[in-house]
Design an enzyme around this catalytic site. Sequence first.
Site, short mmCIF file in Angstrom:
data_model
loop_
_atom_site.label_atom_id
_atom_site.label_comp_id
_atom_site.label_asym_id
_atom_site.label_seq_id
_atom_site.Cartn_x
_atom_site.Cartn_y
_atom_site.Cartn_z
CB SER A 1 -0.53 0.46 1.14
OG SER A 1 -1.45 1.26 1.36
CE LYS B 1 -0.78 7.76 -0.64
NZ LYS B 1 -0.14 7.09 0.49
CG LEU C 1 -2.78 7.47 6.42
CD1 LEU C 1 -3.92 7.33 7.42
CD2 LEU C 1 -2.12 6.43 5.57
CG ASN D 1 -2.80 1.71 7.44
OD1 ASN D 1 -2.04 1.75 8.53
ND2 ASN D 1 -2.64 2.96 6.39
CB CYS E 1 0.01 5.06 9.21
SG CYS E 1 1.02 6.05 8.14
CB THR F 1 7.11 2.67 7.99
OG1 THR F 1 6.00 3.16 8.27
CG2 THR F 1 7.30 2.46 6.27
#
Length: 307
Positions: free
Chosen positions: A19, A43, A72, A124, A127, A188
């Site tokens: 993504s 995304k 985002l 998600n 993030c 990440t």
Amino acid sequence: MLNVKISNLNLKSPLILASGVLGVSFHTMERVINAGAGAVTTKSIGPKPRKGYKNPSVIELYSGTFLNSVGLANPGVDQFCKELKKLHKSKFPLIASIFGDIEETYCKIAIKMEEIGCAAVELNISCPHAEVSSIGISSDLTYSLVKKIKSEISIPIFVKLNPNVTDIIEIALAAEKAGADAVVAINTVAAMVIDINTKRPILSHGSGGLSGKAIHPIAIKKVYDLYEALKIPIIGCGGVFDYKDVIEFFLAGASSVQIGTALYQGIEIITKIKNDLETYLRGNDYHSIMDIKGLAHEYKTQEVPDY
Ligand SMILES: Cc1cc2nc3c(=O)[nH]c(=O)nc-3n(C[C@H](O)[C@H](O)[C@H](O)COP(=O)(O)O)c2cc1C
């Protein structure tokens, strides 16, 4: 040879676009599939258009290692669905990465994604430089969110895990218990760089998320540990640059992998990895990439050091 199954998704290749690293245009996604990916992840899409953080928001720290705080940025679910109307005619599995502020927002977006023909949703909740990270650091919030969305949609739910937690297993088990069909490990790694001349953090947002080569061994360790605890499939993500990185993820227990940062080198890297994987498997007399899944766990690691 490279076919894999994640929940009810039959993928022709274990390589999935991660993504956020490419745009949200249907054309780009199609190109990734034509290059040899088995599926693409969009995304992360939220309820409304969002610009994200100002530049600098993405920087290369070392070769193949990036720090980003895109924040985002996305066109919002309505605009995105317009773009993806073309999906009905396509044959490839599209995984919709979604985020929201509260459970209801996630649910509304998940339902829309199912309606437009997405094959799965990826939540998600991880993030590191946006609000959603707060869900992914709590097993209770993760459980509640997954359970709620599970009751609203019938396509598979993948949960993208946050590596910036004390115990990733606890969060993953909560997701599994709530009905998640797979987990993606990892998003990440929270990080920061400071300019020694201006004496300020370099990214406009200050901190960001580290991706690419530097996080590959971190991701391998997370997948290895998750494999010992979970029953649902694990999708490995973090620093895949060549076929060896993919093999390593499978040996650790992954059932497929996502590729993000490496695509800055061009989409063709997917074709090279795919071809090299086939050569590796053939050369080692394996019929399927699934034959090597989890093999690293057969090695008895040393528990107590010698005196
Ligand atoms: C510029 C950039 C934007 C990203 N945007 C998203 C996003 O919108 N949603 C998400 O779940 N992950 C996002 N990620 C994380 C990647 O999907 C992936 O988890 C991470 O980069 C590790 O994989 P890699 O080392 O192959 O890049 C982003 C990563 C980068 C580098």
